[in-house]
Write a protein that holds these residues in place. Structure first.
Motif, PDB file in Angstrom:
ATOM      1  N   GLY A 667      55.672 -36.506  45.109  1.00 52.65           N
ATOM      2  CA  GLY A 667      55.055 -36.826  46.495  1.00 52.65           C
ATOM      3  C   GLY A 667      54.416 -35.591  47.296  1.00 52.65           C
ATOM      4  N   ALA A 668      54.442 -35.983  48.618  1.00 52.61           N
ATOM      5  CA  ALA A 668      53.539 -35.062  49.426  1.00 52.61           C
ATOM      6  C   ALA A 668      53.832 -33.673  49.290  1.00 52.61           C
ATOM      7  CB  ALA A 668      53.784 -35.509  50.932  1.00 52.61           C
ATOM      8  N   LEU A 669      55.277 -33.264  49.071  1.00 53.43           N
ATOM      9  CA  LEU A 669      55.543 -31.805  49.097  1.00 53.43           C
ATOM     10  C   LEU A 669      54.984 -31.310  47.517  1.00 53.43           C
ATOM     11  CD1 LEU A 669      58.783 -31.955  51.164  1.00 53.43           C
ATOM     12  CD2 LEU A 669      56.133 -31.525  51.784  1.00 53.43           C
ATOM     13  N   SER A 670      54.577 -31.936  46.611  1.00 50.04           N
ATOM     14  CA  SER A 670      54.300 -31.431  45.368  1.00 50.04           C
ATOM     15  C   SER A 670      52.643 -30.774  45.210  1.00 50.04           C
ATOM     16  CB  SER A 670      54.228 -32.633  44.390  1.00 50.04           C
ATOM     17  OG  SER A 670      53.265 -33.465  44.621  1.00 50.04           O
ATOM     18  N   ASN A 671      52.342 -30.935  46.337  1.00 52.66           N
ATOM     19  CA  ASN A 671      50.986 -30.139  46.519  1.00 52.66           C
ATOM     20  C   ASN A 671      50.855 -29.160  47.438  1.00 52.66           C
ATOM     21  OD1 ASN A 671      50.426 -31.493  48.702  1.00 52.66           O
ATOM     22  ND2 ASN A 671      48.825 -32.944  47.702  1.00 52.66           N
ATOM     23  N   SER A 672      49.738 -28.651  47.967  1.00 50.41           N
ATOM     24  CA  SER A 672      49.821 -27.631  49.118  1.00 50.41           C
ATOM     25  C   SER A 672      49.419 -28.052  50.312  1.00 50.41           C
ATOM     26  CB  SER A 672      48.875 -26.349  48.694  1.00 50.41           C
ATOM     27  OG  SER A 672      47.839 -26.809  48.374  1.00 50.41           O
ATOM     28  N   ASP A 673      48.856 -29.501  50.093  1.00 48.88           N
ATOM     29  CA  ASP A 673      48.427 -30.152  51.449  1.00 48.88           C
ATOM     30  C   ASP A 673      49.478 -31.069  52.242  1.00 48.88           C
ATOM     31  OD1 ASP A 673      46.217 -28.595  51.269  1.00 48.88           O
ATOM     32  OD2 ASP A 673      45.354 -29.878  49.491  1.00 48.88           O
ATOM     33  N   GLY A 674      50.244 -31.762  51.607  1.00 51.36           N
ATOM     34  CA  GLY A 674      50.889 -32.787  51.723  1.00 51.36           C
ATOM     35  C   GLY A 674      51.963 -32.497  52.909  1.00 51.36           C
ATOM     36  N   ARG A 675      52.095 -33.694  53.633  1.00 49.99           N
ATOM     37  CA  ARG A 675      53.103 -33.838  54.838  1.00 49.99           C
ATOM     38  C   ARG A 675      53.939 -34.854  54.663  1.00 49.99           C
ATOM     39  NH1 ARG A 675      53.174 -31.219  59.727  1.00 49.99           N
ATOM     40  NH2 ARG A 675      53.980 -32.490  61.458  1.00 49.99           N
ATOM     41  N   ARG A 695      62.469 -43.397  59.962  1.00 51.23           N
ATOM     42  CA  ARG A 695      61.240 -43.464  59.182  1.00 51.23           C
ATOM     43  C   ARG A 695      61.009 -42.273  58.504  1.00 51.23           C
ATOM     44  NH1 ARG A 695      55.324 -46.171  60.200  1.00 51.23           N
ATOM     45  NH2 ARG A 695      56.497 -47.963  59.733  1.00 51.23           N
ATOM     46  N   TRP A 696      60.767 -42.309  57.148  1.00 49.40           N
ATOM     47  CA  TRP A 696      60.218 -41.266  56.448  1.00 49.40           C
ATOM     48  C   TRP A 696      58.824 -41.516  55.934  1.00 49.40           C
ATOM     49  CZ3 TRP A 696      62.700 -36.745  54.045  1.00 49.40           C
ATOM     50  CH2 TRP A 696      61.971 -36.157  52.774  1.00 49.40           C
ATOM     51  N   ARG A 697      57.781 -40.754  56.502  1.00 47.47           N
ATOM     52  CA  ARG A 697      56.399 -41.160  55.949  1.00 47.47           C
ATOM     53  C   ARG A 697      55.906 -39.812  55.404  1.00 47.47           C
ATOM     54  NH1 ARG A 697      52.715 -44.781  57.628  1.00 47.47           N
ATOM     55  NH2 ARG A 697      50.540 -44.129  57.660  1.00 47.47           N
ATOM     56  N   GLU A 698      55.316 -40.158  54.300  1.00 46.04           N
ATOM     57  CA  GLU A 698      54.556 -38.975  53.442  1.00 46.04           C
ATOM     58  C   GLU A 698      52.931 -39.279  53.643  1.00 46.04           C
ATOM     59  OE1 GLU A 698      56.052 -38.559  49.315  1.00 46.04           O
ATOM     60  OE2 GLU A 698      57.987 -38.558  50.021  1.00 46.04           O
ATOM     61  N   THR A 699      52.107 -38.027  53.847  1.00 43.19           N
ATOM     62  CA  THR A 699      50.664 -38.313  53.838  1.00 43.19           C
ATOM     63  C   THR A 699      50.047 -37.120  53.176  1.00 43.19           C
ATOM     64  OG1 THR A 699      50.848 -37.238  56.021  1.00 43.19           O
ATOM     65  CG2 THR A 699      50.934 -39.523  56.096  1.00 43.19           C
ATOM     66  N   GLU A 700      48.970 -37.237  52.763  1.00 41.56           N
ATOM     67  CA  GLU A 700      47.934 -36.154  52.073  1.00 41.56           C
ATOM     68  C   GLU A 700      48.617 -35.834  50.884  1.00 41.56           C
ATOM     69  OE1 GLU A 700      47.062 -33.330  54.930  1.00 41.56           O
ATOM     70  OE2 GLU A 700      46.458 -34.804  56.551  1.00 41.56           O
ATOM     71  N   GLY A 701      49.470 -36.528  50.188  1.00 42.87           N
ATOM     72  CA  GLY A 701      49.893 -36.125  49.032  1.00 42.87           C
ATOM     73  C   GLY A 701      49.122 -36.649  47.662  1.00 42.87           C
ATOM     74  N   PRO A 702      49.467 -36.599  46.633  1.00 37.93           N
ATOM     75  CA  PRO A 702      48.945 -37.379  45.471  1.00 37.93           C
ATOM     76  C   PRO A 702      48.913 -38.626  45.441  1.00 37.93           C
ATOM     77  CG  PRO A 702      50.464 -35.498  44.656  1.00 37.93           C
ATOM     78  CD  PRO A 702      50.580 -35.633  46.219  1.00 37.93           C
ATOM     79  N   THR A 703      48.028 -39.289  44.911  1.00 42.13           N
ATOM     80  CA  THR A 703      48.127 -40.800  45.017  1.00 42.13           C
ATOM     81  C   THR A 703      49.425 -41.122  44.606  1.00 42.13           C
ATOM     82  OG1 THR A 703      45.573 -40.711  44.501  1.00 42.13           O
ATOM     83  CG2 THR A 703      46.915 -42.852  44.144  1.00 42.13           C
TER      84      THR A 703
END
Length: 756
Positions: A667-675, A695-703
């Motif tokens: 998810g979002a922590l697999s790249n350098s931009d996700g949050r 709530r756990w919400r991921e953004t700006e990660g891979p599709t």
């Protein structure tokens, strides 16, 4: 015929002139003549007498058996009867003692008649009896007199002596009566003083009074006598009264000795009564005794347990003798004296130089070195052991009387009693002081109570008699002395009353752990009886074990909870193992280890909080510990401070671990931009009350692409937490990133209601 008449008249005249009562009887015993003396003596008239049979006189009163025998003897056998004694009661003249003489004679007319002469001896008999009674009275009176009486004839021979005389001077009547007074007791009564009294003073004065004579009587010792003498001229006798004043002097001396002794003991008691120091008692007693006996020195010596040493704490002396205070060896007294002392015999030595018990050179030297020439020693033996000796010394030889020795014995006994009393009181004071110190200072509650029983002997209550400060501190009860347990606590448990009542009766101590619900306390108590009496007293030594008991109960509860949770944890581990092993696409060891470490982190938080719940923020951080560098930058945490329960922490820790693992890998922590943003809170839900939300919400990660199959992670995130916390969990795979929402009733999550 005239001649016979003249003779009869002549005879009658003779009868009338005789002063003795006379009757002339014919042969038929009829009274022919009764003279005036008869008529007067028996108070009858001539008409009542002359011409009547003698047995009919005075209404038959002369019908006397002795008279009949007398007259029958005259008529039948004899012509004369002399001195026939007759006693008879007459109606007119009373009882008469008569001496009868009868003679049968022949009258000139050749007829026989009986002449009866009556001698009335009643008065003589009365006087004789009176005289005999007086003589007997005199003899008994003489014998009852305490003084010795000696009755002498005019020639100074002994007529008689009373019993006190023989008791005082010995001898018996056979050796005394009829002998010359000067010959008594082998001539011991032949003294110039007695001769002068009997031969000079008494003939001239007819009496003498209180003449004192000192004389040594053989076998009886010295006598000091007072003599009183009287001449009895009518009896030609001399009465000599002898008083032994030696006995009186001895009694007087003894009386004075008793008075002096009594006064001494009264003075001694007055001196000793206020004293509480044994040494002061010894000093006071020694002074009283020494001054009373006018001695050189007096001391009270205590004997040690070995019997070898005598210790004088404080002695008394007249100022001219050195003090004997100190420790002395008894052997310096000599074996003979020590033996007497140990037997309890009072020692009296008038001169140490002339007494065989002190004649040994070493013993004599010991006494002379201390200026002792004469002494008294009164020992005290208790339980067959010599415990003390009272000694009185004189620097000059002197004779000690028995009374003085008795005084020393009295002083010894009373001094010992006073010292023992003082020591017992001192020991009691020390004991009470130690008891009071202990009573006041111990941390345990200490109370003394009196059990109260009904008429049937059943315990119904108890009354507080004494309590220590710890009781007040532990119970919070004040001013309880004199009040009963039920008065202070109406709901007092009966177990307490029964225990105290049972111990009061049996005397058997009991150890109990009991609740006092009225005080909200639990006590560990030792109950025992402290006094044997009609109304026994019971002591209760107790301590507050409320926290200890509750801690033990809590530990037991925790052990049960730990056992339960351990089983749960093993079940969870087993489930993790099975689920991990069932996913062939992942490395088992790595995945299983990560999941177990997540559980371990949660367990660390629970242990640190003593299984009382953990802060939710700490739980979140513990599950993201391997990503802590990203917290605040790429991982945002937002929510109020909440303490969640141990059960909820396990569910949240596993869900957060799975979410974080998926975010790192896919998810979002697999790249350098996700949050990732994690939020939690509490909201009001219409009709449902307060609910917890997270709530756990991921953004700006891979599709994000939904997984083809649901694994263990999805089960934990969606199903396990929902079932455990009876809430609602939703997992959404949005294009911008994974979103996980959870909500449940607030009470299913929190350890305790949160603060507003």
């Amino acid at each position: 015929m005239s001649t016979e008449t003249d003779i009869s008249a002549y005879a009658s005249s003779i009868l009338e002139t005789v002063g003795l009562p006379l009757l002339a009887l014919d042969s038929q015993l009829t009274v022919e003549v009764a003279n005036d003396a008869f008529l007067s003596q028996f108070q009858v008239t001539r008409e009542e007498t002359v011409g009547r049979p003698v047995y009919e006189l005075c209404g038959g009163q002369w019908d006397i058996p002795e008279l009949r025998r007398l007259l029958e003897q005259i008529v039948e056998r004899s012509s004369t009867v002399e001195d026939c004694r007759v006693e008879h009661d007459f109606e007119r003249v009373g009882r008469r003692i008569m001496r009868l003489n009868a003679k049968r004679i022949r009258r000139p007319d050749e007829k026989d008649c009986i002449l009866l002469a009556i001698s009335d001896e009643s008065e003589c008999e009365r006087l004789r009896r009176e005289l005999e009674g007086q003589i007997e009275f005199s003899k008994k009176l003489i014998d009852s007199v305490r003084e010795a009486l000696l009755v002498l004839h005019a020639d100074l021979t002994v007529h008689s002596a009373n019993r006190p005389f023989y008791r005082l001077f010995g001898g018996d009547p056979k050796e005394t009566e009829g002998r010359l007074v000067y010959e008594l007791d082998n001539g011991q009564w032949d003294t110039p003083e007695l001769r002068r009294l009997l031969e000079d003073i008494l003939p001239r004065r007819q009496s003498f009074d209180d003449y004192q004579i000192e004389h040594v009587v053989q076998g009886f010792g010295p006598r000091v006598m007072l003599l009183n003498g009287r001449r009895l001229d009518q009896l030609n006798l001399i009465v000599l009264a002898i008083s032994d004043t030696m006995e009186q002097l001895t009694c007087e001396v003894n009386r004075r000795d008793r008075e002096v002794r009594q006064n001494l003991l009264i003075d001694l008691n007055d001196r000793l009564r206020p004293l509480a120091d044994p040494v002061a008692i010894q000093a006071a007693a020694s002074e009283v005794l020494g001054r009373h006996l006018k001695a050189t020195q007096a001391a009270y010596a205590e004997i040690d347990e070995t019997g070898d040493y005598a210790t004088v704490q404080h002695d008394w002396n007249d100022g001219a003798a050195p003090s004997n205070a100190g420790r002395h060896r008894l052997e310096s007294w000599g074996e003979a004296l020590i033996a007497d002392l140990k037997r309890g015999r009072t020692i009296v030595v008038s001169d140490v130089r002339n007494d065989p018990r002190t004649a040994a050179p070493e013993t004599l030297r010991s006494f002379e070195s201390r200026s002792i020439s004469a002494f008294l020693a009164a020992p005290l033996v208790k339980d067959d052991r010599l415990v003390a000796v009272v000694t009185v010394h004189s620097r000059r030889p002197r004779t000690w009387s028995a009374a003085q020795a008795a005084v020393a014995e009295d002083v010894a006994e009373r001094t010992w009693s006073a010292i023992e009393r003082a020591r017992a009181e001192e020991a009691l004071r020390d004991s009470e002081s130690r008891y009071r110190l202990l009573f006041e200072s111990i941390d345990e509650s200490f109370t003394v109570v009196e059990p109260l029983y009904d008429e049937e002997g059943h315990a119904v209550d108890y009354r507080f008699l004494e309590v220590n400060p710890a009781f007040v501190a532990i119970t919070g009860l004040k001013n309880v002395e004199g009040r009963s347990g039920r008065e202070l606590a109406p709901s007092l448990e009966k177990d307490w009353i029964d225990t105290i009542g049972r111990v009061g009766v049996s005397g058997n101590a009991e150890r109990v752990v009991r609740r006092a619900r009225a005080l909200g306390k639990i006590y560990d108590a030792f109950v025992f009886r402290v006094e044997e009496a009609e109304s026994p007293r019971v002591a209760v030594l107790s301590r507050d074990v409320t926290e200890r008991v509750r801690a033990e109960e809590q530990r037991a509860l925790l052990m049960r909870e730990l056992n339960h949770r351990s089983k749960n944890m093993l079940s969870i581990v087993l489930a993790i193992a099975r689920a991990t092993a069932g996913n062939p696409g992942r490395d088992f060891e790595e995945t299983f280890q990560e999941r177990i470490l997540s559980l371990a982190a949660n367990q660390d938080l629970l242990v640190a909080s003593d299984w009382q719940g953990v802060p939710l923020s700490d739980l979140v951080c513990s599950q993201l510990a391997h990503l802590e560098d990203l917290i605040g930058d790429r991982i945002g945490l937002n929510g109020p401070p909440l303490i969640i329960s141990a059960a909820a922490s396990q569910s949240f820790s596993m869900a957060l671990h799975e979410l974080a693992t998926n975010a790192v890998k896919y998810g979002a922590l697999s790249n350098s931009d996700g949050r990732v943003d994690i939020e939690w809170g509490v909201r009001e839900q219409d009709g449902e009350g307060r609910r917890f939300t997270m709530r756990w919400r991921e953004t700006e990660g891979p599709t994000v692409v939904p997984p083809a199959r649901n694994g263990f992670g999805s089960t934990v995130i969606r199903d396990m937490i929902r079932l455990n916390l009876r809430g609602d969990a939703r997992l959404q795979y949005e294009s911008a990133g994974v979103v996980w929402d959870f909500d449940c009733p607030i009470e299913n999550v929190l350890e305790a209601p949160e603060s507003p």
